[in-house]
Design an enzyme around this catalytic site. Sequence first.
Site, PDB file in Angstrom:
ATOM      1  N   GLU A 159       0.828  -1.214   0.000  1.00  0.00           N
ATOM      2  CA  GLU A 159       0.000   0.000   0.000  1.00  0.00           C
ATOM      3  C   GLU A 159       0.858   1.258   0.000  1.00  0.00           C
ATOM      4  O   GLU A 159       0.533   2.240  -0.670  1.00  0.00           O
ATOM      5  CB  GLU A 159      -0.948   0.006   1.212  1.00  0.00           C
ATOM      6  CG  GLU A 159      -1.941  -1.140   1.246  1.00  0.00           C
ATOM      7  CD  GLU A 159      -3.015  -1.068   0.164  1.00  0.00           C
ATOM      8  OE1 GLU A 159      -3.033  -0.080  -0.602  1.00  0.00           O
ATOM      9  OE2 GLU A 159      -3.814  -2.019   0.081  1.00  0.00           O
ATOM     10  N   ASP A 292      -5.223  -9.803  -8.211  1.00  0.00           N
ATOM     11  CA  ASP A 292      -5.520  -8.896  -9.340  1.00  0.00           C
ATOM     12  C   ASP A 292      -4.314  -8.233 -10.003  1.00  0.00           C
ATOM     13  O   ASP A 292      -4.033  -8.439 -11.185  1.00  0.00           O
ATOM     14  CB  ASP A 292      -6.545  -7.833  -8.901  1.00  0.00           C
ATOM     15  CG  ASP A 292      -6.207  -7.143  -7.557  1.00  0.00           C
ATOM     16  OD1 ASP A 292      -5.185  -7.500  -6.955  1.00  0.00           O
ATOM     17  OD2 ASP A 292      -6.956  -6.242  -7.143  1.00  0.00           O
ATOM     18  N   THR A 516      -0.758   0.704 -10.234  1.00  0.00           N
ATOM     19  CA  THR A 516      -2.082   0.202  -9.866  1.00  0.00           C
ATOM     20  C   THR A 516      -2.848   1.174  -8.974  1.00  0.00           C
ATOM     21  O   THR A 516      -3.998   0.930  -8.631  1.00  0.00           O
ATOM     22  CB  THR A 516      -1.971  -1.207  -9.234  1.00  0.00           C
ATOM     23  OG1 THR A 516      -3.279  -1.780  -9.171  1.00  0.00           O
ATOM     24  CG2 THR A 516      -1.354  -1.162  -7.851  1.00  0.00           C
TER      25      THR A 516
END
Length: 528
Positions: A159, A292, A516
């Site tokens: 993150e 993903d 992303t």
Amino acid sequence: MYSPQRKDFVSLTLGDQYSRSYTNGKHRRQSCWRKWKQLSRLQRSLILFLLAFLFICGILSYPSLTEQWRVTVKAVDRVEAVREAFRHAWKGYKAFAWGHDELKPISKTHGEWFGLGLTLIDALDTMWILGLKDEFAEARKWVETELSFSKNVDVNLFESTIRILGGLLSTYHLTGDTLFLDKAKDIGFRLMPAFKTPSKIPYSDVNIGKGTAHPPRWTTDSTVAEVTSIQLEFRELSRLTQDPQYQNAVEEVTRQVHRLEGKRDGLVPMFINTNSGKFTRRGAFTLGARADSYYEYLLKQWLQGGKKETELLEDYLQAIEGVRKNLLRQTSPSKLTFVGELSNGHLNPKMDHLVCFLPGTLALGAHNGLPADHMDLALQLMETCHQMYAQMETGLSPEIAHFNLQSSNGRDIDVKPADRHNLLRPETVESLFYMYRFTKDSKYRDWGWDILQSFNKYTRVPSGGYTSIGNVRDPVNPAPRDKMESFFLGETLKYLFLLFSDDSELISLDKYIFNTEAHPLPIWPSTS
Ligand code: DMJ
């Protein structure tokens, strides 16, 4: 005597002019008519035909010209509507959460995750792209004077890489301001202890103040998507600093995952052990949470490096075939194509909203010379993601959709009570942006516009900010959750803006790849 004379003179002169021009005009008309009469019947027909043709062309082109004008005006309005939405979100963040990670717009306070001003950093390049100079300037000032990574806090490697490192690097590229590069170097260096594991597969958490790293308390596993979706950022950091340690660390992960056993036709399990370096809890395959962006980063690294690293391409192509073979199904009655999940050989017909990144990624691949049937699949999946919004009472997608496979009657899409929330996620508008850039089909803009309007209707908080909601099926009480995720500013509004902007050179997809978290990083020049 003097004045009347002058008056007469003037009136006479005018009268003379008028009469001359009148007789001239009359004379001209008469001679035209005479010339027309002198023409043969064929000549006259040809001229009449030509005049009629020009008249019809004029009539026909009028609607398309006005349509073109209408489209341009609409695009300008929509771009402005995104700016307005951003300003409204920023107003709430500034008033109640300035310098903190997230805004809690209902309770008018903030939430802390890492304590690093996450929303502010995630939003920097969005402000730059939207042209919000004043907002950008005050945020820059905060970065310069307040942001410090010398803090005893645990951060999640993935993150903080995609949001903080990615956000700082892209802002540096867009602005040329070395403040952001210096901050990127600082956080990048502090994240490196995560890679000190027996297998070199990184731990999920790092204490950026102490320089220690560890897995979550309950396991020594890391998430596959997390360890394979930090490569774009660390590779770029090495290129900018000329220090190979970052690139070496993340490419070691790529190399190991490339060789690992336990994949199914290129599809990866969701967990990997930091001691053994092997996949664990095998047998479950998804394109949603925990896997993903593994697929997204295979393609984007290949593009970032100038299409030279063929193993990345091979893994990507194999994975897309794996999706087709194992996960792709069509609903009943409307034949919507979706990507299901596989669990020990059993297909579960559910799809996370997260999977809606896939149409955009497939389209990006097709744009770069990958098989045309990737674009066909992108078109079908885009329709499904659109339906996940359009079929809900609020016009907003649930977090997870279940699909009907039975041939008997029923709705194509069902939503379980526990899956009805919407976190203001970006994946569908992200894909709409790619699809519009590559097809120029205005329906993608219209779908994005519907989504923005639904965000405004059901998630906008009057005092400032937007909130995630608990129930997309209840327009009367969508159940606000009191949280604005940083990716709403970092991604969702940025992709909406780029979707509506007529300037396709604004972050050209032939010059940049988006990480992303929607932070654009440059495609490396061929000499790099
Ligand atoms: C973002 O942090 C990133 O897009 C990530 O890849 C997936 N989850 C959120 C947005 O939904």
